[in-house]
Design a protein around this motif. Structure first.
Motif, PDB file in Angstrom:
ATOM      1  N   GLU A 113      12.242 -21.243  38.923  1.00 39.22           N
ATOM      2  CA  GLU A 113      11.686 -21.407  37.591  1.00 39.22           C
ATOM      3  C   GLU A 113      12.731 -22.013  36.646  1.00 39.22           C
ATOM      4  O   GLU A 113      12.412 -22.813  35.781  1.00 39.22           O
ATOM      5  N   THR A 114      13.994 -21.627  36.842  1.00 37.02           N
ATOM      6  CA  THR A 114      15.057 -22.033  35.930  1.00 37.02           C
ATOM      7  C   THR A 114      15.180 -23.547  35.820  1.00 37.02           C
ATOM      8  O   THR A 114      15.155 -24.097  34.722  1.00 37.02           O
ATOM      9  N   GLY A 115      15.284 -24.228  36.973  1.00 37.93           N
ATOM     10  CA  GLY A 115      15.478 -25.679  36.954  1.00 37.93           C
ATOM     11  C   GLY A 115      14.406 -26.393  36.149  1.00 37.93           C
ATOM     12  O   GLY A 115      14.698 -27.216  35.282  1.00 37.93           O
ATOM     13  N   ALA A 151      17.794 -22.655  22.673  1.00 37.85           N
ATOM     14  CA  ALA A 151      17.059 -21.643  21.916  1.00 37.85           C
ATOM     15  C   ALA A 151      15.594 -21.560  22.344  1.00 37.85           C
ATOM     16  O   ALA A 151      14.975 -20.505  22.230  1.00 37.85           O
ATOM     17  N   ILE A 152      15.047 -22.685  22.847  1.00 39.50           N
ATOM     18  CA  ILE A 152      13.608 -22.664  23.143  1.00 39.50           C
ATOM     19  C   ILE A 152      13.319 -22.424  24.621  1.00 39.50           C
ATOM     20  O   ILE A 152      12.186 -22.149  25.000  1.00 39.50           O
ATOM     21  N   VAL A 153      14.348 -22.495  25.472  1.00 33.59           N
ATOM     22  CA  VAL A 153      14.101 -22.531  26.905  1.00 33.59           C
ATOM     23  C   VAL A 153      13.421 -21.270  27.434  1.00 33.59           C
ATOM     24  O   VAL A 153      12.572 -21.339  28.322  1.00 33.59           O
ATOM     25  N   ALA A 154      13.763 -20.113  26.858  1.00 35.92           N
ATOM     26  CA  ALA A 154      13.168 -18.878  27.352  1.00 35.92           C
ATOM     27  C   ALA A 154      11.863 -18.547  26.630  1.00 35.92           C
ATOM     28  O   ALA A 154      11.311 -17.469  26.812  1.00 35.92           O
ATOM     29  N   LYS A 155      11.369 -19.490  25.804  1.00 36.34           N
ATOM     30  CA  LYS A 155      10.117 -19.320  25.046  1.00 36.34           C
ATOM     31  C   LYS A 155      10.070 -17.995  24.278  1.00 36.34           C
ATOM     32  O   LYS A 155       9.189 -17.157  24.493  1.00 36.34           O
ATOM     33  N   PRO A 156      11.032 -17.784  23.374  1.00 37.33           N
ATOM     34  CA  PRO A 156      11.039 -16.536  22.608  1.00 37.33           C
ATOM     35  C   PRO A 156       9.933 -16.568  21.553  1.00 37.33           C
ATOM     36  O   PRO A 156       9.516 -17.647  21.126  1.00 37.33           O
ATOM     37  N   PRO A 157       9.424 -15.389  21.128  1.00 39.80           N
ATOM     38  CA  PRO A 157       8.358 -15.366  20.110  1.00 39.80           C
ATOM     39  C   PRO A 157       8.858 -15.729  18.712  1.00 39.80           C
ATOM     40  O   PRO A 157       8.057 -16.056  17.846  1.00 39.80           O
TER      41      PRO A 157
END
Ligand SMILES: Nc1ncnc2c1ncn2[C@@H]1O[C@H](COP(=O)(O)OP(=O)(O)O)[C@@H](O)[C@H]1O
Ligand SMILES: [Mg+2]
Lengths: 225, 314
Positions: A113-115, A151-157
């Motif tokens: 998933e990371t790549g 900042a957006i890669v982990a899709k934070p709320p």
């Protein structure tokens, strides 16, 4: 999502950075935070990410009262927040790819998933071809965009951005703001500090104005379009 | 349609996290390869010294294990007892179950034995009007009595007999050797503890230097929401690796020293008609040495990391 109730902040050796600030940002709302340099924008964002503590008042983030947050829960609060700093704070000894992958590693994402996610984030900020570079091989503006990708890669709320377009030219700034509004449409709550009045007034989002640590103007939600 | 969670679960997350931490730790060690080498060398020498001494001591034990113990108790009789009293005593002693053999040495024999080896002047002895020596019974305890304590009990019992003036245990040289070996063993153990403490301090200091070098990175990773255990992990691995490499170097040094001593020692043994062979570290001890190094490394870095990573707060 973010609720400030009569917040004040005085630094140990400084003057009053924020006084009696109250406002609420609803889930999925996007707002700009503006004001002159030294008006307290960075301080306000730091309070949300628990990088500083208020000297008075209460902050509720994602249903949690930060005054009552236990130390061991700070990391999980920060994982809910995509932080974009004034200075991008990249790790100098790791490639752009590894820098952007950091929040995924911290959260324990599957390797496969990371790549994909890292490349998606990098292509959103237009830096896919730089993934193997090191931060010092990039311009300031490019580093800033890597910070945004991270900042957006982990899709934070929640995404908090402190002058994210400070080092970018007008065209690129507009591009980044468009990216933010896309996240907003996907349901992310955003608070973006910026002193580029012309740019933010051209966009249909709420504007909070700080002056010497006080909230002097709040446009409320503005019509889209 | 059920979407597959992007998160790894349980053990896999754990494993991936650890592999990543190990990679980071390896790159930390590689980046400062000279100081890594020196640290590992110091750890290796600190482990090799006491463990090497232990190995040599074990060899001394093996070499002396085959030697026979020769305990004797000498009973000095009172000078005013009659011949009958003396003979009663001898009969009694010969019936005793703890006694293997008794030999009576009369005062005259005693004087002669005293005289001969010293080559004392006959005239000088003739000057003595009376023989000053008491009768002596030399007692050989049963071979089953090996323990010094048991021999001592026997001696105490013999001393209670009415005819007996004094009792003396001829503590065999082997027993003395054993006592000395126990002392040396203790001493080496104490040294080992000191060196282990030294290794702990070296590792905790080295790890502290690394955490200081990575101060900014630790800060940033904390900002991104990493837990303390996530941040600690690579440093703990570095400590573990230092300890393991140090343990291996220690093992290798002992191996070299044993090889260096083997020739002369076996030659010496040959002169004593012994086929004694110098023993090095067996597999069990080798693994123990590695594990000991690793344990010290992990503990050392844990001590330092716990203090320093808490102190770095954004
Ligand atoms: N770490 C700090 N220690 C002391 N004073 C500070 C610190 N950070 C900011 N301040 C002060 O707080 C006020 C608000 O600063 P800041 O939040 O950085 O404003 P802005 O981001 O709008 O420029 C300023 O007067 C500044 O000097
Ligand atoms: Mg600022």
């Amino acid at each position: 999502m973010i609720h400030f109730y009569k917040i004040s902040k005085r630094y140990p050796k400084g003057q009053q950075a924020l006084s009696n600030i109250s406002f609420e940002l609803k889930v999925g709302e996007m707002a700009f935070l503006t004001g002159h340099s030294g008006s307290g924008k960075s301080t306000l964002l730091k309070l949300i990410a628990f990088l500083e503590r208020p000297t008075g008042g209460e902050i509720i983030v994602h249903g949690k009262n930060l005054n009552r947050l236990k130390k061991k829960h700070i990391p999980s609060l920060r994982r809910q927040i995509g932080l974009i700093f004034q200075n991008p704070n990249l790790l100098p000894h790791r490639t752009i790819f590894d820098n952007v992958a950091l929040p995924l590693n911290i959260a324990g994402f599957r390797l496969r998933e990371t790549g994909g996610r890292v490349r998606a984030a990098l292509s959103k900020v237009g830096l896919l071809e730089k993934e193997k570079c090191y931060p010092d091989m990039l311009s300031c503006g490019e580093q800033q965009r890597v910070g945004i990708a991270r900042a957006i890669v982990a899709k934070p709320p929640i995404i908090l951005a402190d002058e994210p377009t400070g080092n970018l030219d007008p065209a690129l700034s507009r591009e980044i703001m468009k990216l933010f509004s896309e996240f907003n449409q996907a349901g992310v709550t955003l608070l973006v500090a910026s002193h580029d009045i012309a740019l933010i007034e051209s966009l249909p989002f709420r504007i909070l104005t700080l002056k010497q640590g006080q909230l002097v103007h709040d446009t409320g939600a503005r019509d889209h379009g | 349609m059920v979407r597959k969670s992007p998160y790894t679960t349980g053990f896999l997350t754990y494993l991936i996290g650890h592999i990543q931490a190990l990679k980071i730790s390896l790159s930390q060690l590689k980046k400062s390869s000279l100081s890594t080498f020196i640290t590992c060398m110091v750890i290796g020498i600190s482990l090799a010294l006491p463990v090497g001494m232990m190995v040599l001591l074990k060899n001394v034990r093996v070499a002396t294990a085959g030697l026979k113990n020769t305990n004797q108790i000498s009973i000095y009789l009172k000078t005013d007892i009659s011949d009958k009293q003396r003979n009663d005593l001898l009969t009694l002693l010969n019936k005793d179950q703890s006694i293997h053999k008794t030999t009576y040495v009369s005062p005259e024999e005693g004087l002669k034995a005293f005289q001969d080896p010293l080559g004392l002047d006959k005239e000088l002895l003739a000057d003595l009007k009376e023989n000053p020596l008491p009768g002596v019974v030399v007692v050989e305890p049963e071979p089953s009595l090996k323990d010094f304590l048991q021999i001592n009990q026997l001696a105490t019992r013999l001393k209670e007999l009415p005819q007996v003036d004094q009792v003396q245990i001829d503590m065999a040289w082997l027993q003395r050797l054993n006592a000395i070996l126990i002392l040396i063993h203790r001493f080496i153990f104490a040294i080992m503890l000191l060196f282990a403490l030294g290794v702990l301090l070296i590792i905790s200091h080295t790890i502290q230097l690394i955490t200081e070098n990575y101060r900014d990175e630790i800060m940033i990773i904390k900002l991104l929401g990493a837990s303390n255990s996530f941040i600690k992990r690579p440093f703990l691995y570095s400590g573990l690796l230092y300890g393991l490499i140090g343990g291996f170097i220690g093992w290798f040094l002992i191996f070299l020293i044993i090889g260096f001593l083997r020739g002369p020692i076996e030659q010496l043994a040959l002169l004593y008609n012994s086929d004694f062979q110098l023993q090095g570290l067996n597999l069990h001890l080798s693994l123990l040495l590695l594990a000991f190094g690793g344990l010290l490394g992990y503990l050392g870095s844990w001590l330092s990391v716990c203090r320093h990573i808490k102190a770095i707060e954004p």
